[in-house]
Scaffold this motif. Structure first.
Motif, mmCIF file in Angstrom:
data_model
loop_
_atom_site.group_PDB
_atom_site.id
_atom_site.type_symbol
_atom_site.label_atom_id
_atom_site.label_comp_id
_atom_site.label_asym_id
_atom_site.label_seq_id
_atom_site.Cartn_x
_atom_site.Cartn_y
_atom_site.Cartn_z
ATOM 1 N N ILE A 17 -4.094 -1.301 -15.499
ATOM 2 C CA ILE A 17 -4.946 -2.358 -14.945
ATOM 3 C C ILE A 17 -6.211 -1.717 -14.402
ATOM 4 C CG2 ILE A 17 -5.133 -4.229 -13.265
ATOM 5 C CD1 ILE A 17 -2.012 -4.349 -13.361
ATOM 6 N N ASP A 18 -7.331 -2.197 -14.889
ATOM 7 C CA ASP A 18 -8.637 -1.739 -14.417
ATOM 8 C C ASP A 18 -9.270 -2.830 -13.566
ATOM 9 O OD1 ASP A 18 -8.814 0.831 -15.686
ATOM 10 O OD2 ASP A 18 -9.095 -0.200 -17.594
ATOM 11 N N PHE A 19 -9.638 -2.471 -12.344
ATOM 12 C CA PHE A 19 -10.360 -3.344 -11.427
ATOM 13 C C PHE A 19 -11.824 -2.899 -11.495
ATOM 14 C CE2 PHE A 19 -6.090 -2.794 -9.797
ATOM 15 C CZ PHE A 19 -5.714 -4.023 -9.273
ATOM 16 N N LYS A 20 -12.703 -3.724 -11.998
ATOM 17 C CA LYS A 20 -14.100 -3.328 -12.157
ATOM 18 C C LYS A 20 -14.843 -3.274 -10.827
ATOM 19 C CE LYS A 20 -14.256 -2.254 -16.307
ATOM 20 N NZ LYS A 20 -14.313 -0.830 -16.555
ATOM 21 N N THR A 21 -14.510 -4.181 -9.919
ATOM 22 C CA THR A 21 -15.274 -4.315 -8.680
ATOM 23 C C THR A 21 -14.360 -4.248 -7.465
ATOM 24 O OG1 THR A 21 -16.780 -5.782 -9.874
ATOM 25 C CG2 THR A 21 -16.928 -5.811 -7.484
ATOM 26 N N SER A 22 -14.823 -3.576 -6.430
ATOM 27 C CA SER A 22 -14.109 -3.580 -5.149
ATOM 28 C C SER A 22 -13.886 -5.023 -4.728
ATOM 29 C CB SER A 22 -14.945 -2.846 -4.105
ATOM 30 O OG SER A 22 -14.306 -2.870 -2.855
ATOM 31 N N GLY A 23 -12.677 -5.332 -4.310
ATOM 32 C CA GLY A 23 -12.333 -6.701 -3.915
ATOM 33 C C GLY A 23 -11.605 -7.482 -4.994
ATOM 34 N N ASP A 24 -11.596 -6.973 -6.245
ATOM 35 C CA ASP A 24 -10.797 -7.613 -7.293
ATOM 36 C C ASP A 24 -9.323 -7.546 -6.899
ATOM 37 O OD1 ASP A 24 -13.013 -8.125 -8.873
ATOM 38 O OD2 ASP A 24 -12.629 -6.479 -10.284
ATOM 39 N N VAL A 25 -8.579 -8.624 -7.190
ATOM 40 C CA VAL A 25 -7.187 -8.728 -6.739
ATOM 41 C C VAL A 25 -6.252 -9.063 -7.895
ATOM 42 C CG1 VAL A 25 -5.595 -10.038 -5.258
ATOM 43 C CG2 VAL A 25 -7.883 -9.481 -4.432
ATOM 44 N N LYS A 47 -5.345 -1.419 -1.930
ATOM 45 C CA LYS A 47 -4.522 -1.884 -0.815
ATOM 46 C C LYS A 47 -3.477 -2.802 -1.432
ATOM 47 C CE LYS A 47 -5.975 -5.076 2.121
ATOM 48 N NZ LYS A 47 -6.598 -5.768 3.259
ATOM 49 N N ALA A 48 -2.204 -2.462 -1.227
ATOM 50 C CA ALA A 48 -1.096 -3.324 -1.630
ATOM 51 C C ALA A 48 -0.614 -3.991 -0.356
ATOM 52 C CB ALA A 48 0.021 -2.508 -2.270
ATOM 53 N N TYR A 49 -0.373 -5.314 -0.424
ATOM 54 C CA TYR A 49 -0.051 -6.010 0.811
ATOM 55 C C TYR A 49 0.748 -7.284 0.564
ATOM 56 C CZ TYR A 49 -4.188 -8.644 -0.618
ATOM 57 O OH TYR A 49 -5.093 -9.382 -1.338
ATOM 58 N N SER A 50 1.359 -7.721 1.641
ATOM 59 C CA SER A 50 2.145 -8.939 1.721
ATOM 60 C C SER A 50 1.927 -9.485 3.130
ATOM 61 C CB SER A 50 3.614 -8.582 1.474
ATOM 62 O OG SER A 50 4.379 -9.719 1.200
ATOM 63 N N PRO A 51 2.466 -10.641 3.464
ATOM 64 C CA PRO A 51 2.228 -11.171 4.812
ATOM 65 C C PRO A 51 2.674 -10.259 5.952
ATOM 66 C CG PRO A 51 3.075 -12.904 3.404
ATOM 67 C CD PRO A 51 3.162 -11.615 2.615
ATOM 68 N N ASP A 52 3.704 -9.418 5.724
ATOM 69 C CA ASP A 52 4.238 -8.624 6.841
ATOM 70 C C ASP A 52 4.032 -7.111 6.699
ATOM 71 O OD1 ASP A 52 5.987 -8.534 4.718
ATOM 72 O OD2 ASP A 52 7.785 -8.618 5.938
ATOM 73 N N TRP A 53 3.256 -6.649 5.730
ATOM 74 C CA TRP A 53 3.002 -5.213 5.577
ATOM 75 C C TRP A 53 1.772 -4.991 4.710
ATOM 76 C CZ3 TRP A 53 2.726 -3.269 0.700
ATOM 77 C CH2 TRP A 53 3.300 -4.042 -0.316
ATOM 78 N N ILE A 62 1.448 7.089 -5.237
ATOM 79 C CA ILE A 62 2.355 6.106 -5.834
ATOM 80 C C ILE A 62 2.797 5.121 -4.771
ATOM 81 C CG2 ILE A 62 4.644 5.780 -6.887
ATOM 82 C CD1 ILE A 62 4.316 8.596 -8.101
ATOM 83 N N VAL A 63 2.828 3.840 -5.142
ATOM 84 C CA VAL A 63 3.391 2.796 -4.283
ATOM 85 C C VAL A 63 4.673 2.334 -4.969
ATOM 86 C CG1 VAL A 63 3.033 0.550 -3.205
ATOM 87 C CG2 VAL A 63 1.081 2.097 -3.533
ATOM 88 N N ASP A 64 5.794 2.391 -4.237
ATOM 89 C CA ASP A 64 7.109 2.039 -4.768
ATOM 90 C C ASP A 64 7.523 0.701 -4.160
ATOM 91 O OD1 ASP A 64 9.620 2.040 -5.893
ATOM 92 O OD2 ASP A 64 10.349 3.780 -4.787
ATOM 93 N N PHE A 65 7.544 -0.342 -4.966
ATOM 94 C CA PHE A 65 7.864 -1.680 -4.481
ATOM 95 C C PHE A 65 9.373 -1.916 -4.507
ATOM 96 C CE2 PHE A 65 3.527 -1.945 -5.962
ATOM 97 C CZ PHE A 65 2.918 -2.585 -4.903
ATOM 98 N N GLU A 72 0.434 -8.380 -3.344
ATOM 99 C CA GLU A 72 -0.827 -8.421 -4.068
ATOM 100 C C GLU A 72 -1.379 -7.008 -4.059
ATOM 101 O OE1 GLU A 72 -2.452 -12.895 -3.063
ATOM 102 O OE2 GLU A 72 -3.406 -11.214 -2.060
ATOM 103 N N ILE A 73 -2.266 -6.738 -4.988
ATOM 104 C CA ILE A 73 -2.935 -5.438 -5.020
ATOM 105 C C ILE A 73 -4.436 -5.689 -5.116
ATOM 106 C CG2 ILE A 73 -3.235 -3.268 -6.261
ATOM 107 C CD1 ILE A 73 -0.329 -3.607 -7.270
ATOM 108 N N MET A 74 -5.188 -5.093 -4.186
ATOM 109 C CA MET A 74 -6.639 -5.249 -4.153
ATOM 110 C C MET A 74 -7.317 -3.898 -4.341
ATOM 111 S SD MET A 74 -9.185 -6.377 -1.037
ATOM 112 C CE MET A 74 -8.492 -8.001 -0.855
ATOM 113 N N ALA A 75 -8.370 -3.881 -5.165
ATOM 114 C CA ALA A 75 -9.180 -2.670 -5.315
ATOM 115 C C ALA A 75 -10.077 -2.521 -4.099
ATOM 116 C CB ALA A 75 -10.036 -2.765 -6.575
#
Length: 93
Positions: A17-25, A47-53, A62-65, A72-75
């Motif tokens: 997955i390529d995120f072209k712009t900062s803020g792409d989600v 930044k990988a995030y959810s309501p509580d983390w 590496i992010v291990d889910f 969600e994952i944001m550039a």
């Protein structure tokens, strides 16, 4: 804008997955025990995030889910690239 490329490597499903712009989600989603993934940051920062983390990761990390963990994952930088790797499990595994 997100660009996806999918590859099948035996029992592994790989998505680049390529995120072209900062803020792409990559929108919020959740995985069950048959398709939980790890994310490798190849270039940039996310930044990988959810309501509580939330967690930030840079190139080489590496992010291990966990199963059932909505996220969600944001550039955080332009031209960020991640690779998601899923090992497909069948009922016999």
């Amino acid at each position: 804008m997100l660009l996806h490329k999918e590859l099948k490597l035996g029992d592994l499903d790989v998505t680049i997955i390529d995120f072209k712009t900062s803020g792409d989600v990559l929108p919020k989603h959740v995985h069950d025990e048959t398709n939980v993934h790890i994310t490798i940051v190849c270039d940039g920062k996310i930044k990988a995030y959810s309501p509580d983390w939330e967690v930030e990761a840079i190139s080489g990390q590496i992010v291990d889910f966990r199963v059932g963990q909505p996220h969600e994952i944001m550039a955080l930088e332009n031209d960020t690239r991640i690779i998601n790797i899923v090992k497909k499990y069948s009922k016999s595994n």
